[in-house]
Design a protein around this motif. Structure first.
Motif, PDB file in Angstrom:
ATOM      1  N   MET B   1       1.034  -1.148  -0.080  1.00  0.00           N
ATOM      2  CA  MET B   1      -0.156   0.048   0.180  1.00  0.00           C
ATOM      3  C   MET B   1       0.820   1.294   0.178  1.00  0.00           C
ATOM      4  SD  MET B   1      -3.413   0.991   2.334  1.00  0.00           S
ATOM      5  CE  MET B   1      -3.333  -0.522   3.099  1.00  0.00           C
ATOM      6  N   VAL B   5      -1.304   6.825   1.695  1.00  0.00           N
ATOM      7  CA  VAL B   5      -2.646   6.360   1.937  1.00  0.00           C
ATOM      8  C   VAL B   5      -2.501   5.928   3.581  1.00  0.00           C
ATOM      9  CG1 VAL B   5      -4.212   4.742   1.721  1.00  0.00           C
ATOM     10  CG2 VAL B   5      -3.280   5.712  -0.535  1.00  0.00           C
ATOM     11  N   VAL B   8      -2.541   8.949   5.606  1.00  0.00           N
ATOM     12  CA  VAL B   8      -3.819   9.898   5.892  1.00  0.00           C
ATOM     13  C   VAL B   8      -4.779   8.961   6.532  1.00  0.00           C
ATOM     14  CG1 VAL B   8      -6.026  10.063   4.208  1.00  0.00           C
ATOM     15  CG2 VAL B   8      -3.649  10.737   3.397  1.00  0.00           C
ATOM     16  N   VAL B   9      -4.846   7.705   6.284  1.00  0.00           N
ATOM     17  CA  VAL B   9      -5.705   7.001   7.439  1.00  0.00           C
ATOM     18  C   VAL B   9      -5.430   7.066   8.784  1.00  0.00           C
ATOM     19  CG1 VAL B   9      -6.471   4.402   7.933  1.00  0.00           C
ATOM     20  CG2 VAL B   9      -6.309   5.060   5.352  1.00  0.00           C
ATOM     21  N   TRP B  12      -6.572  10.439  10.044  1.00  0.00           N
ATOM     22  CA  TRP B  12      -7.901  10.544  10.232  1.00  0.00           C
ATOM     23  C   TRP B  12      -8.309  10.117  11.634  1.00  0.00           C
ATOM     24  CZ3 TRP B  12     -10.993  13.708   8.721  1.00  0.00           C
ATOM     25  CH2 TRP B  12     -11.161  14.091   7.526  1.00  0.00           C
ATOM     26  N   PHE B  13      -7.655   8.717  12.037  1.00  0.00           N
ATOM     27  CA  PHE B  13      -7.866   8.196  13.337  1.00  0.00           C
ATOM     28  C   PHE B  13      -7.483   9.312  14.385  1.00  0.00           C
ATOM     29  CE2 PHE B  13      -8.846   4.546  10.939  1.00  0.00           C
ATOM     30  CZ  PHE B  13     -10.024   3.700  11.699  1.00  0.00           C
ATOM     31  N   ILE B  16     -10.006  12.284  14.795  1.00  0.00           N
ATOM     32  CA  ILE B  16     -11.241  12.028  15.276  1.00  0.00           C
ATOM     33  C   ILE B  16     -10.809  11.671  16.811  1.00  0.00           C
ATOM     34  CG2 ILE B  16     -13.145  10.509  15.556  1.00  0.00           C
ATOM     35  CD1 ILE B  16     -13.188  12.226  13.051  1.00  0.00           C
ATOM     36  N   ALA B  19     -10.449  15.183  18.425  1.00  0.00           N
ATOM     37  CA  ALA B  19     -11.578  15.965  18.231  1.00  0.00           C
ATOM     38  C   ALA B  19     -12.611  15.501  19.412  1.00  0.00           C
ATOM     39  CB  ALA B  19     -12.164  15.719  17.021  1.00  0.00           C
ATOM     40  N   VAL B  20     -12.483  14.060  19.639  1.00  0.00           N
ATOM     41  CA  VAL B  20     -13.626  13.752  20.775  1.00  0.00           C
ATOM     42  C   VAL B  20     -12.988  13.974  22.103  1.00  0.00           C
ATOM     43  CG1 VAL B  20     -14.398  11.384  21.824  1.00  0.00           C
ATOM     44  CG2 VAL B  20     -14.486  11.628  19.419  1.00  0.00           C
ATOM     45  N   VAL B  22     -11.112  16.810  22.889  1.00  0.00           N
ATOM     46  CA  VAL B  22     -11.238  18.120  23.167  1.00  0.00           C
ATOM     47  C   VAL B  22     -12.739  18.397  23.466  1.00  0.00           C
ATOM     48  CG1 VAL B  22     -11.087  20.454  21.968  1.00  0.00           C
ATOM     49  CG2 VAL B  22      -9.290  18.757  21.561  1.00  0.00           C
ATOM     50  N   PHE B  23     -13.795  17.717  22.649  1.00  0.00           N
ATOM     51  CA  PHE B  23     -14.739  18.004  23.038  1.00  0.00           C
ATOM     52  C   PHE B  23     -15.310  17.395  24.526  1.00  0.00           C
ATOM     53  CE2 PHE B  23     -19.543  16.406  23.437  1.00  0.00           C
ATOM     54  CZ  PHE B  23     -20.155  17.735  23.402  1.00  0.00           C
ATOM     55  N   MET B  26     -13.995  20.046  27.001  1.00  0.00           N
ATOM     56  CA  MET B  26     -14.984  21.052  27.090  1.00  0.00           C
ATOM     57  C   MET B  26     -16.312  20.827  27.634  1.00  0.00           C
ATOM     58  SD  MET B  26     -14.881  24.174  26.104  1.00  0.00           S
ATOM     59  CE  MET B  26     -13.665  24.426  24.836  1.00  0.00           C
ATOM     60  N   ARG B  27     -16.821  19.764  27.388  1.00  0.00           N
ATOM     61  CA  ARG B  27     -17.991  19.133  27.955  1.00  0.00           C
ATOM     62  C   ARG B  27     -17.737  19.185  29.625  1.00  0.00           C
ATOM     63  NH1 ARG B  27     -22.347  20.265  28.946  1.00  0.00           N
ATOM     64  NH2 ARG B  27     -23.790  18.528  29.888  1.00  0.00           N
ATOM     65  N   ILE B  29     -15.687  20.803  31.501  1.00  0.00           N
ATOM     66  CA  ILE B  29     -15.816  21.951  32.085  1.00  0.00           C
ATOM     67  C   ILE B  29     -17.027  22.630  32.249  1.00  0.00           C
ATOM     68  CG2 ILE B  29     -15.137  24.528  31.495  1.00  0.00           C
ATOM     69  CD1 ILE B  29     -12.498  23.446  29.982  1.00  0.00           C
TER      70      ILE B  29
END
Lengths: 186, 198
Positions: B1, B5, B8-9, B12-13, B16, B19-20, B22-23, B26-27, B29
């Motif tokens: 491969m 590629v 990038v994969v 992405w992981f 995400i 992002a989870v 950090v959210f 924030m939640r 707090i």
């Protein structure tokens, strides 16, 4: 190269999926708390009482229709433009009480934010721009398996960033309330 | 491969996962603030402050008689701002009725609004509010900076503002009385006194 006038399909589809998700969230919020939402509408003081429930139902219908329209490539350009128009309309509607200093009314948009703030206008501007990305003409690049993987990740990633931003806004409201209360006790 | 590629994969992981994370932070707090400083009914900070003496308002009730708000005649007054066009206000009318009955020894419940008298008369007839004093005054709403309904202000027997805020349910209405019972303006004050009894 036709790439000058067109956008990569992955960008448009990811933007469309994200905007569809937001509109679905907004419609679900309005449906699940219908009575409270008609109350929010009346807080905006723009509609006579007998039009509140029909207007709320109309908004739910429009949001659902646009969200569905964004999912099909045939209707996506129209739905994208409609979504941008709707988001800018909401921004304009929120700007009126904001300009009068009435920030304590709910935005009625779903998600963790409860107060009106200028940041919501910025948010709607960004979302409207994304809706226009969804409406842009796309090149005919064939999508590979990597695109199929990237698409849900991009949508979920954008979703978490939006939720984080809205939570930050809500936290800021808590901090403001806390500060003013501590001040009032001195 | 292709190495790109894979990169990038992998990215992405990681994106995400971040992002989870950090959210979630924030939640957390947000939850912390909710615990430390519940918004309760005490959401607003404009208008006369808790502990200040209110201006006196002499108004005529739509249901007959005169009402003197903040005059300090020994009885406390709960001024409940509502509007015939506010769905949550209508939902709270039964709660107000039971509050009026349960606290009748020390408390008068006064309904307040503004606008056209005829519309309010229809509302009073429709919801059978004849037992409540019902006053119309734009000045009253402006003084207490009522921007969102239903809103309540609790005045004590000396005309001092004891609690106020947006009231969306029975719990928030009760929280106004708790503030009065405890004799504290807010939960911060209550907590700080509880922790340092000196």
């Amino acid at each position: 190269m036709t790439g000058l006038q067109t956008l990569d399909p992955l960008l448009a589809v990811a933007a469309a999926g994200f905007i569809a998700l937001i509109l679905a969230r907004a419609a679900a919020h309005k449906m699940s708390e219908f009575v409270a939402f008609t109350g929010t509408l009346s807080d905006y003081r723009m509609l006579p009482e007998r039009l509140l429930a029909p207007a709320a139902m109309l908004l739910i219908g429009v949001e659902t229709a646009i969200a569905a329209g964004l999912l099909w490539s045939g209707t996506r350009p129209f739905a994208g433009i409609a979504a941008a128009a709707l988001l800018l309309l909401y921004a304009a509607v929120m700007a009126v009480p904001l300009s009068q200093g009435r920030t304590e009314i709910s935005c009625g948009c779903g998600g963790p934010t409860d107060h009106l703030s200028p940041a919501l206008l910025v948010r709607n501007g960004v979302l409207a721009a994304l809706a226009l990305v969804a409406a842009a003409p796309v090149s005919d690049r064939a999508l590979s398996w990597l695109d199929v993987l990237s698409l849900p990740f991009a949508v979920v990633g954008m979703w978490f960033i939006l939720e984080t931003a809205e939570q930050a806004l809500q936290n800021e409201a808590y901090i403001r309330a806390l500060k003013s209360r501590l001040r009032s006790e001195v | 491969m292709d190495g790109l590629v894979v990169a990038v994969v992998l990215l992405w992981f990681l994106v995400i996962a971040l992002a989870v994370a950090v959210f979630a932070l924030m939640r957390q707090i947000g939850v912390l603030f909710e615990r430390v400083a519940p918004m309760g009914a005490l959401i607003t900070d404009s208008g006369p402050k808790v502990g200040e003496t209110s201006r006196v308002f002499d108004l005529n009730s739509l249901t007959g008689g005169a009402v003197s708000l903040g005059a300090g005649k020994g009885r406390s007054q709960l001024v409940f701002f509502l509007s015939p066009t506010c769905p949550v206000c209508k939902k709270l009318l039964p709660v107000l009725r039971s509050t009026k009955a349960a606290e009748s020894k020390w408390l008068d419940v006064v309904l307040a609004s503004d606008g056209e008298a005829a519309q309010h008369q229809r509302f009073i007839a429709e919801k059978q509010l004849q037992d409540f004093p019902y006053v119309l005054s734009t000045d009253l709403g402006m003084t207490f900076k009522v921007s969102r309904l239903p809103y309540a202000v609790l005045l004590d027997g000396q005309g001092v503002v004891r609690a106020k805020g947006l009231v969306n349910n029975r719990e928030q209405l009760d929280s106004l009385f708790n503030a009065q019972d405890l004799g504290v303006a807010s939960i911060q004050k209550y907590l700080s006194e509880a922790h340092s009894p000196a």
